[in-house]
Design an enzyme around this catalytic site. Sequence first.
Site, PDB file in Angstrom:
ATOM      1  N   TYR A  92      -0.078  -7.125  -9.229  1.00 32.71           N
ATOM      2  CA  TYR A  92       0.988  -7.051  -8.231  1.00 32.71           C
ATOM      3  C   TYR A  92       1.821  -8.322  -8.294  1.00 32.71           C
ATOM      4  O   TYR A  92       1.287  -9.429  -8.180  1.00 32.71           O
ATOM      5  CB  TYR A  92       0.406  -6.893  -6.825  1.00 32.71           C
ATOM      6  CG  TYR A  92       1.455  -6.985  -5.729  1.00 32.71           C
ATOM      7  CD1 TYR A  92       2.354  -5.948  -5.524  1.00 32.71           C
ATOM      8  CD2 TYR A  92       1.557  -8.126  -4.930  1.00 32.71           C
ATOM      9  CE1 TYR A  92       3.329  -6.031  -4.540  1.00 32.71           C
ATOM     10  CE2 TYR A  92       2.529  -8.205  -3.942  1.00 32.71           C
ATOM     11  CZ  TYR A  92       3.413  -7.165  -3.747  1.00 32.71           C
ATOM     12  OH  TYR A  92       4.387  -7.250  -2.787  1.00 32.71           O
ATOM     13  N   ASP A 103       9.855 -17.512   1.444  1.00 35.02           N
ATOM     14  CA  ASP A 103      10.223 -16.099   1.316  1.00 35.02           C
ATOM     15  C   ASP A 103      11.209 -15.721   2.418  1.00 35.02           C
ATOM     16  O   ASP A 103      10.848 -15.115   3.422  1.00 35.02           O
ATOM     17  CB  ASP A 103       8.958 -15.245   1.390  1.00 35.02           C
ATOM     18  CG  ASP A 103       9.228 -13.769   1.124  1.00 35.02           C
ATOM     19  OD1 ASP A 103      10.334 -13.448   0.636  1.00 35.02           O
ATOM     20  OD2 ASP A 103       8.342 -12.945   1.402  1.00 35.02           O
ATOM     21  N   ASP A 136       7.199  -6.254  -5.889  1.00 32.91           N
ATOM     22  CA  ASP A 136       8.013  -6.347  -4.682  1.00 32.91           C
ATOM     23  C   ASP A 136       9.476  -6.220  -5.099  1.00 32.91           C
ATOM     24  O   ASP A 136       9.902  -6.808  -6.094  1.00 32.91           O
ATOM     25  CB  ASP A 136       7.760  -7.713  -4.035  1.00 32.91           C
ATOM     26  CG  ASP A 136       8.370  -7.861  -2.662  1.00 32.91           C
ATOM     27  OD1 ASP A 136       9.188  -7.014  -2.268  1.00 32.91           O
ATOM     28  OD2 ASP A 136       8.017  -8.842  -1.980  1.00 32.91           O
ATOM     29  N   ASP A 148      11.832  -6.259  -2.371  1.00 36.86           N
ATOM     30  CA  ASP A 148      12.503  -6.595  -1.121  1.00 36.86           C
ATOM     31  C   ASP A 148      13.229  -5.370  -0.549  1.00 36.86           C
ATOM     32  O   ASP A 148      12.661  -4.306  -0.458  1.00 36.86           O
ATOM     33  CB  ASP A 148      13.449  -7.774  -1.332  1.00 36.86           C
ATOM     34  CG  ASP A 148      12.719  -9.116  -1.309  1.00 36.86           C
ATOM     35  OD1 ASP A 148      11.482  -9.117  -1.168  1.00 36.86           O
ATOM     36  OD2 ASP A 148      13.390 -10.154  -1.436  1.00 36.86           O
ATOM     37  N   HIS A 150       8.079  -1.538  -4.464  1.00 31.61           N
ATOM     38  CA  HIS A 150       8.268  -1.141  -3.072  1.00 31.61           C
ATOM     39  C   HIS A 150       9.571  -1.682  -2.515  1.00 31.61           C
ATOM     40  O   HIS A 150       9.995  -2.795  -2.831  1.00 31.61           O
ATOM     41  CB  HIS A 150       7.072  -1.520  -2.196  1.00 31.61           C
ATOM     42  CG  HIS A 150       6.729  -2.971  -2.105  1.00 31.61           C
ATOM     43  ND1 HIS A 150       7.447  -3.877  -1.372  1.00 31.61           N
ATOM     44  CD2 HIS A 150       5.694  -3.673  -2.647  1.00 31.61           C
ATOM     45  CE1 HIS A 150       6.882  -5.069  -1.444  1.00 31.61           C
ATOM     46  NE2 HIS A 150       5.829  -4.982  -2.227  1.00 31.61           N
ATOM     47  N   GLU A 174      11.742  -2.033   1.184  1.00 31.44           N
ATOM     48  CA  GLU A 174      11.449  -2.121   2.615  1.00 31.44           C
ATOM     49  C   GLU A 174      12.667  -1.846   3.488  1.00 31.44           C
ATOM     50  O   GLU A 174      13.791  -1.680   2.996  1.00 31.44           O
ATOM     51  CB  GLU A 174      10.901  -3.513   2.923  1.00 31.44           C
ATOM     52  CG  GLU A 174      11.911  -4.617   2.709  1.00 31.44           C
ATOM     53  CD  GLU A 174      11.259  -5.986   2.620  1.00 31.44           C
ATOM     54  OE1 GLU A 174      11.647  -6.853   3.423  1.00 31.44           O
ATOM     55  OE2 GLU A 174      10.390  -6.186   1.764  1.00 31.44           O
ATOM     56  N   CYS A 217       9.368 -12.929   4.974  1.00 32.20           N
ATOM     57  CA  CYS A 217       8.007 -12.483   4.708  1.00 32.20           C
ATOM     58  C   CYS A 217       7.537 -11.538   5.808  1.00 32.20           C
ATOM     59  O   CYS A 217       7.791 -11.781   6.994  1.00 32.20           O
ATOM     60  CB  CYS A 217       7.071 -13.690   4.611  1.00 32.20           C
ATOM     61  SG  CYS A 217       5.310 -13.272   4.577  1.00 32.20           S
ATOM     62  N   ARG A 257       8.210   0.961   2.041  1.00 33.81           N
ATOM     63  CA  ARG A 257       7.569   0.001   2.948  1.00 33.81           C
ATOM     64  C   ARG A 257       8.363  -0.095   4.253  1.00 33.81           C
ATOM     65  O   ARG A 257       9.589  -0.213   4.241  1.00 33.81           O
ATOM     66  CB  ARG A 257       7.519  -1.382   2.289  1.00 33.81           C
ATOM     67  CG  ARG A 257       7.254  -2.520   3.271  1.00 33.81           C
ATOM     68  CD  ARG A 257       7.167  -3.852   2.566  1.00 33.81           C
ATOM     69  NE  ARG A 257       7.441  -4.967   3.477  1.00 33.81           N
ATOM     70  CZ  ARG A 257       7.312  -6.253   3.170  1.00 33.81           C
ATOM     71  NH1 ARG A 257       6.902  -6.599   1.967  1.00 33.81           N
ATOM     72  NH2 ARG A 257       7.607  -7.190   4.055  1.00 33.81           N
ATOM     73  N   GLU A 306       3.492  -2.152   6.562  1.00 33.61           N
ATOM     74  CA  GLU A 306       3.333  -3.607   6.556  1.00 33.61           C
ATOM     75  C   GLU A 306       2.915  -4.104   7.935  1.00 33.61           C
ATOM     76  O   GLU A 306       3.285  -3.543   8.959  1.00 33.61           O
ATOM     77  CB  GLU A 306       4.648  -4.272   6.135  1.00 33.61           C
ATOM     78  CG  GLU A 306       4.651  -5.789   6.172  1.00 33.61           C
ATOM     79  CD  GLU A 306       3.655  -6.448   5.229  1.00 33.61           C
ATOM     80  OE1 GLU A 306       2.455  -6.111   5.303  1.00 33.61           O
ATOM     81  OE2 GLU A 306       4.059  -7.307   4.433  1.00 33.61           O
ATOM     82  N   ASN A 312      -1.432  -4.277   2.490  1.00 33.08           N
ATOM     83  CA  ASN A 312      -1.165  -5.670   2.130  1.00 33.08           C
ATOM     84  C   ASN A 312      -2.116  -6.573   2.914  1.00 33.08           C
ATOM     85  O   ASN A 312      -2.048  -6.629   4.144  1.00 33.08           O
ATOM     86  CB  ASN A 312       0.297  -6.013   2.466  1.00 33.08           C
ATOM     87  CG  ASN A 312       0.689  -7.406   2.012  1.00 33.08           C
ATOM     88  OD1 ASN A 312       0.014  -8.018   1.203  1.00 33.08           O
ATOM     89  ND2 ASN A 312       1.795  -7.897   2.535  1.00 33.08           N
TER      90      ASN A 312
END
Length: 302
Positions: free
Chosen positions: A45, A60, A88, A90, A115, A117, A125, A163, A193, A216
């Site tokens: 990952y 982040d 990731d 974002d 993913h 989001e 983050c 996500r 998340e 996660n």
Amino acid sequence: MSGAQIKSSTRLRLLLKGPELIVAPGVYDGISARLALEAGFDVLYMSGAATTASMLGQPDLAIATQNDFVQNATMIAGLKPDIPLICDADTGFGGPIMVARTVTAYARGGVAGLHIEDQVQSKRCGHLLGKQIAPLNEFISRIRAAVSARAKIPGCDIVLIARTDAAQVYGIEEALVRLKAAVAEGADVAFLEGVRNEEELTRAVRELAPTPIFLNIVTGGSTPDFTVSDAGRLGAKIAIFPLITAAPAIHGMRQGLAALKKHGTDTITAQGMGPKQFFEVLGLDEAMQIDREAGGETYNTI
């Protein structure tokens, strides 16, 4: 089709259909990825937080760009192309057009899954407070763009993970509504998340079945410190530990630098690892074998 010919994205899909929990350690550069492979993990990952920290030395906070992520992902995926890499992505780095470009770039780079989001573009983050969530229709437009982009790439089966960060802001009900809508639009996996307890996770598993659930696990974050056994018992299908290489690296480097400052030498922290042993971690033997098979003699003695 032999095992060696299976794309990493296809391999990830096969693992998703299998009985075992997928455990993916977070990696962020060539060394961390090599060490995760050395440890025998079947899926990796790429952490966005750790990538931002490693490449830019920044937190982040939506500072890293699409190009930063794609560059890092392509390098990591290329180290061992048959091992699936989940990345990731974002928010997709913009509107639908940028989301489509992100999916296309990741697919071309050999990424197995990604993913996207539902935070606003100036995201943070998922385990920090103060997150702002984009409207549902905006989130769904991102998922639609990702699904459409995948469909336009011949033979592409990259795994799309939806996500939501809405649970921390609006509660579990809204988060589940968003994940159900994303799955209806073609997302393959659901990522809740900021899971706050076992009940939220088991509810997501139950209500979203048969869609696989992505968990996660960040020590010290808003999610309990679940173990691999916990994740499997509670019904998750993928469990990531995004800082499993980055956090120990910080501790190790701090100790090494402190020892150098105090003792004036690195012999203590090197623990017998010289240049050759260091390069062996990074594939020296494989590189030498390639040269020998081609008839080269450049690296006969190292």
